[in-house]
Scaffold this active site. Structure first.
Site, PDB file in Angstrom:
ATOM      1  N   HIS A  18       0.859  -1.188   0.000  1.00 31.83           N
ATOM      2  CA  HIS A  18       0.000   0.000   0.000  1.00 31.83           C
ATOM      3  C   HIS A  18       0.896   1.239   0.000  1.00 31.83           C
ATOM      4  O   HIS A  18       0.799   2.091   0.880  1.00 31.83           O
ATOM      5  CB  HIS A  18      -0.945  -0.014   1.208  1.00 31.83           C
TER       6      HIS A  18
HETATM    7  C1  LIG Z   1      -0.003  -9.233  -1.985  1.00 26.06           C
HETATM    8  C2  LIG Z   1      -0.911  -8.020  -2.118  1.00 26.06           C
HETATM    9  C3  LIG Z   1      -2.102  -7.950  -1.394  1.00 26.06           C
HETATM   10  C4  LIG Z   1      -2.938  -6.827  -1.537  1.00 26.06           C
HETATM   11  N1  LIG Z   1      -4.136  -6.811  -0.871  1.00 26.06           N
HETATM   12  C5  LIG Z   1      -4.927  -5.720  -0.972  1.00 26.06           C
HETATM   13  C6  LIG Z   1      -6.184  -5.663  -0.305  1.00 26.06           C
HETATM   14  O1  LIG Z   1      -6.613  -6.623   0.336  1.00 26.06           O
HETATM   15  N2  LIG Z   1      -6.921  -4.541  -0.403  1.00 26.06           N
HETATM   16  C7  LIG Z   1      -6.505  -3.469  -1.132  1.00 26.06           C
HETATM   17  O2  LIG Z   1      -7.216  -2.445  -1.170  1.00 26.06           O
HETATM   18  N3  LIG Z   1      -5.344  -3.500  -1.816  1.00 26.06           N
HETATM   19  C8  LIG Z   1      -4.553  -4.605  -1.749  1.00 26.06           C
HETATM   20  N4  LIG Z   1      -3.387  -4.646  -2.448  1.00 26.06           N
HETATM   21  C9  LIG Z   1      -3.045  -3.471  -3.289  1.00 26.06           C
HETATM   22  C10 LIG Z   1      -3.752  -3.556  -4.623  1.00 26.06           C
HETATM   23  O3  LIG Z   1      -3.379  -4.722  -5.279  1.00 26.06           O
HETATM   24  C11 LIG Z   1      -3.407  -2.301  -5.446  1.00 26.06           C
HETATM   25  O4  LIG Z   1      -3.933  -1.175  -4.761  1.00 26.06           O
HETATM   26  C12 LIG Z   1      -4.006  -2.313  -6.831  1.00 26.06           C
HETATM   27  O5  LIG Z   1      -3.740  -3.514  -7.497  1.00 26.06           O
HETATM   28  C13 LIG Z   1      -3.436  -1.130  -7.625  1.00 26.06           C
HETATM   29  O6  LIG Z   1      -3.921  -1.141  -8.942  1.00 26.06           O
HETATM   30  P1  LIG Z   1      -3.111  -0.366 -10.075  1.00 26.06           P
HETATM   31  O7  LIG Z   1      -3.862  -0.522 -11.335  1.00 26.06           O
HETATM   32  O8  LIG Z   1      -2.818   1.015  -9.573  1.00 26.06           O
HETATM   33  O9  LIG Z   1      -1.690  -1.082 -10.141  1.00 26.06           O
HETATM   34  P2  LIG Z   1      -1.239  -2.592 -10.401  1.00 26.06           P
HETATM   35  O10 LIG Z   1      -2.283  -3.565 -10.016  1.00 26.06           O
HETATM   36  O11 LIG Z   1       0.096  -2.740  -9.759  1.00 26.06           O
HETATM   37  O12 LIG Z   1      -1.082  -2.647 -11.986  1.00 26.06           O
HETATM   38  C14 LIG Z   1      -0.063  -1.940 -12.635  1.00 26.06           C
HETATM   39  C15 LIG Z   1       0.463  -2.752 -13.809  1.00 26.06           C
HETATM   40  O13 LIG Z   1       1.383  -1.932 -14.520  1.00 26.06           O
HETATM   41  C16 LIG Z   1       2.456  -2.719 -14.953  1.00 26.06           C
HETATM   42  N5  LIG Z   1       3.630  -1.849 -15.191  1.00 26.06           N
HETATM   43  C17 LIG Z   1       4.430  -1.270 -14.271  1.00 26.06           C
HETATM   44  N6  LIG Z   1       5.368  -0.514 -14.875  1.00 26.06           N
HETATM   45  C18 LIG Z   1       5.163  -0.628 -16.206  1.00 26.06           C
HETATM   46  C19 LIG Z   1       5.802  -0.085 -17.346  1.00 26.06           C
HETATM   47  N7  LIG Z   1       6.855   0.725 -17.232  1.00 26.06           N
HETATM   48  N8  LIG Z   1       5.335  -0.413 -18.582  1.00 26.06           N
HETATM   49  C20 LIG Z   1       4.250  -1.234 -18.718  1.00 26.06           C
HETATM   50  N9  LIG Z   1       3.608  -1.782 -17.650  1.00 26.06           N
HETATM   51  C21 LIG Z   1       4.044  -1.459 -16.414  1.00 26.06           C
HETATM   52  C22 LIG Z   1       2.671  -3.738 -13.832  1.00 26.06           C
HETATM   53  O14 LIG Z   1       3.339  -4.896 -14.321  1.00 26.06           O
HETATM   54  C23 LIG Z   1       1.223  -4.000 -13.399  1.00 26.06           C
HETATM   55  O15 LIG Z   1       0.678  -5.110 -14.059  1.00 26.06           O
HETATM   56  C24 LIG Z   1      -2.549  -5.755  -2.368  1.00 26.06           C
HETATM   57  C25 LIG Z   1      -1.344  -5.833  -3.109  1.00 26.06           C
HETATM   58  C26 LIG Z   1      -0.538  -6.969  -2.993  1.00 26.06           C
HETATM   59  C27 LIG Z   1       0.706  -7.046  -3.809  1.00 26.06           C
END
Ligand SMILES: Cc1cc2nc3c(=O)[nH]c(=O)nc-3n(C[C@H](O)[C@H](O)[C@H](O)COP(=O)(O)OP(=O)(O)OC[C@H]3O[C@@H](n4cnc5c(N)ncnc54)[C@H](O)[C@@H]3O)c2cc1C
Ligand code: SF4
Length: 590
Positions: A517
């Protein structure tokens, strides 16, 4: 020279929750949209099929679904005068890597912030006076209100198909829900998950102490459900392989189960996996993005022209890409000027493990968000002036897994290895439950992100550097929660218990897992001199770049972030569709 692709209307960087949602919204608006994801393609079938997903060593210990440090990492240090070193072995946080992002292997705890958390600085000043804000604490308001976001929370929860019990529908407090939550316009889409034994014991004791226990809002389906995009979820079977795993069962809400199946069918959407974006390209005066440069799966550099760039690469990577691309002025902690990298914050958690000789909890029956929760110590419930800290926390009794490597809690004094350890495992397996606190983390002048002066990545770009350590305010908050949890622990009457809370001498440690987080670094706000993004998550400096994710939080919530991350994405998408596309340019005049 980079190969040049045909032009698209919008390019999405990353394909996790935020950009899956953005894909739906922008294709709905008629745009031709391309998503670039650095990790591999993955879906329930064939990648998450049983039994390979129930392999704890591969997925939970060796992090098969997470970012590989050799591919992408950052350097870490405690203070501005320290030398940062590379984070070579993931521990404290585990960013995702692959289609679906971390939303594929998350737990599913899905909260809304309390309304005052979105205007924290104003709330503190109005209620307790600005004198209680420590000089080095740099908290801010988000610049968007809970009431403005409510329809977007509501829709995101319906897309996820959350299982829970509302506590406040249109201002009317509901029996069995969280009485301290902000108003919601409707009940959760699904009833709460079935309760496990630890929940029941905990809820009874909490109620006896005048607290208000309720089921944690879960993105693990409690029944069959079809979401607004026509995507179907089936009931969770409490398999115990949730966090760090893809769901075998179409039960955990993920970009795959809730959005991507529908999005992939749209002819104006396409995506490419194994494509890492290196930078956002800007025009000669640096005021407009012309597209992005990425490295494709063959290692070839490609320029992708686009009118609109949406960064949804996870908070930390969004900030890194902005710094590398020259979008916005980098933050300087000495002068306190600049905005990109400012207000990095984390999460302040603690917990107790309780051991009972005569109770059997069957911990292998667990789900990612299976917990009973208490919110009586939330930000809006605490008198900061009297307690001497700013912040809050929820506490909960959760049973998520009984996995044999990671989840083998032993009482104090048990041997740590050999025959004695084996005997202790045999005597104690299944006889423990836990109570944890999950709390806010404030932002500070010297906790920030910038480019490392020494270390580079495989593409020769500077790594991002994280400067972060715990501060007394947040330790005071967790010590307050320790007292509350110890009181509940004693009332439950275990034979033994262990407490684990940060103390005043605690230094941030990158080795044990805490949470993924990570927030801040590209924060939203109302003034370009103190925020990198405006209230619609649009860069103040490059108006065709929008930045999704928890990088926008000016300090961390007391809750898990994804509920707010999803609502903010829908909020930004609405602004792009209704205001930006008809009239491209800054949505807020600086
Ligand atoms: C083990 C774990 C447990 C969690 N549990 C919870 C929970 O219970 N409740 C909660 O609210 N949140 C939880 N989270 C957090 C939650 O997963 C994130 O808040 C959420 O997934 C964020 O979404 P996002 O789209 O911002 O990023 P992400 O899901 O991280 O997606 C971003 C994507 O961008 C890609 N990327 C990165 N850099 C580049 C680049 N330069 N070029 C192309 N692609 C790129 C990555 O590979 C990734 O696939 C948890 C996270 C983890 C790791
Ligand atoms: S616990 Fe439930 S939601 Fe989680 S992976 Fe297992 S079946 Fe899926």
């Amino acid at each position: 020279m980079a190969r040049k692709n045909p032009h698209v209307d919008a390019v999405l960087v990353g394909l996790g929750w935020t950009n899956s949602i953005m894909g739906m919204e922008l294709t709905d608006a008629g745009l031709n949209v391309l998503a670039l994801e650095r990790g591999k393609d993955q879906d329930t079938v064939p990648d998450f099929a049983y039994p390979k997903m129930a392999d704890e060593l591969t997925y939970a210990v060796r992090y098969k679904m997470m970012q590989r440090p050799a591919q992408s990492t950052l350097t870490v240090r405690h203070g501005v005068n320290d030398t940062a070193l590379p984070y070579r072995s993931l521990g404290s946080f585990l960013p995702g890597n692959g289609v679906g992002g971390a939303g594929t292997h998350w737990n599913g705890h899905t909260w809304r912030p309390q309304p005052q958390e979105l205007r924290l600085k104003s709330y503190v000043e109005e209620s307790f006076g600005s004198d209680i804000i420590p000089e080095e604490m740099t908290i801010q308001d988000f610049g968007v209100s809970y009431d403005e976001l409510e329809p977007h929370f509501d829709f995101f929860e319906k897309v996820l198909g959350l299982a829970g019990k509302a506590g406040n529908i249109n201002g009317e407090i509901q029996e069995g829900g969280n009485p301290f939550e902000g108003w919601r316009s409707s009940e959760y889409p699904m009833p709460p998950l079935a309760r496990t034994y630890n929940d029941v014991l905990f809820a009874d004791v909490a109620r006896d102490q005048g607290l208000h226990p309720f089921p944690l809002p879960a993105a693990n389906a409690s029944e069959a459900y079809t979401n607004p995009y026509g995507m179907q979820l089936g009931p969770c079977n409490f398999c115990g392989f949730c966090e760090r795993f893809g769901c075998i069962n179409y039960s955990k809400s993920s970009p795959q189960t809730c959005v991507l199946g529908a999005l992939k069918q749209r002819s104006n959407f396409s995506y490419r996996a194994n494509c890492e974006v290196l930078k956002v390209n800007l025009d000669s005066d640096g005021k407009r993005a012309t597209g992005v440069t990425y490295v494709d799966e063959n290692g070839e550099e490609v320029f992708q022209p686009a009118d609109l760039v949406v960064l949804g690469a996870y908070g930390l990577h969004n900030v890194h890409l902005m710094l590398l691309s020259g979008i916005g002025k980098p933050y300087d902690p000495i002068s306190g000027t600049g905005v990109v990298g400012k207000n990095y914050a984390y999460q302040m958690n603690g917990g107790a493990t309780l051991f009972f000789r005569d109770k059997e909890f069957n911990p292998f029956i667990g789900a990612g968000a299976n917990a009973t929760t208490v919110n009586d110590y939330g930000v809006e419930q605490i008198d900061f002036g009297q307690q001497g800290f700013i912040g809050g926390s929820y506490l909960s009794a959760a049973m998520t897994n009984g996995q044999p490597i990671r989840n083998m809690p032993l009482p104090s004094g048990a041997p740590g290895w050999g025959a004695g350890w084996k005997q202790a495992v045999q005597d104690n397996y299944g006889h423990a439950m836990s109570i944890g606190s999950h709390g806010s983390n404030m932002s500070y002048r010297d906790c920030y992100l910038d480019l490392d002066p020494t270390y580079t990545d495989p593409h020769g770009r500077p790594l991002m550097r994280m400067t972060f350590n715990w501060k007394d305010n947040d330790v005071r908050m967790t010590q307050f929660m320790k007292q509350k949890i110890e009181t509940l622990t004693k009332a439950l009457g275990p034979d033994d218990y262990r407490l684990s809370f940060k103390d005043f001498d605690s230094q941030y440690d990158v080795r044990p897992y805490q949470t993924t987080h990570n927030v801040g670094g590209a924060i939203m706000g109302t003034d370009p001199s103190s925020s990198a993004l405006n209230r619609y998550l649009q860069s103040w400096d490059v108006d065709n770049v929008f930045v999704m994710g928890a990088s926008a939080f000016p300090q961390n919530l007391q809750y898990n972030p994804t509920g707010l991350v999803g609502a903010l994405t829908y909020w930004a998408a609405k602004a792009i569709r209704e205001q930006y596309l008809p009239n491209p340019g800054p949505l807020v005049q600086a």
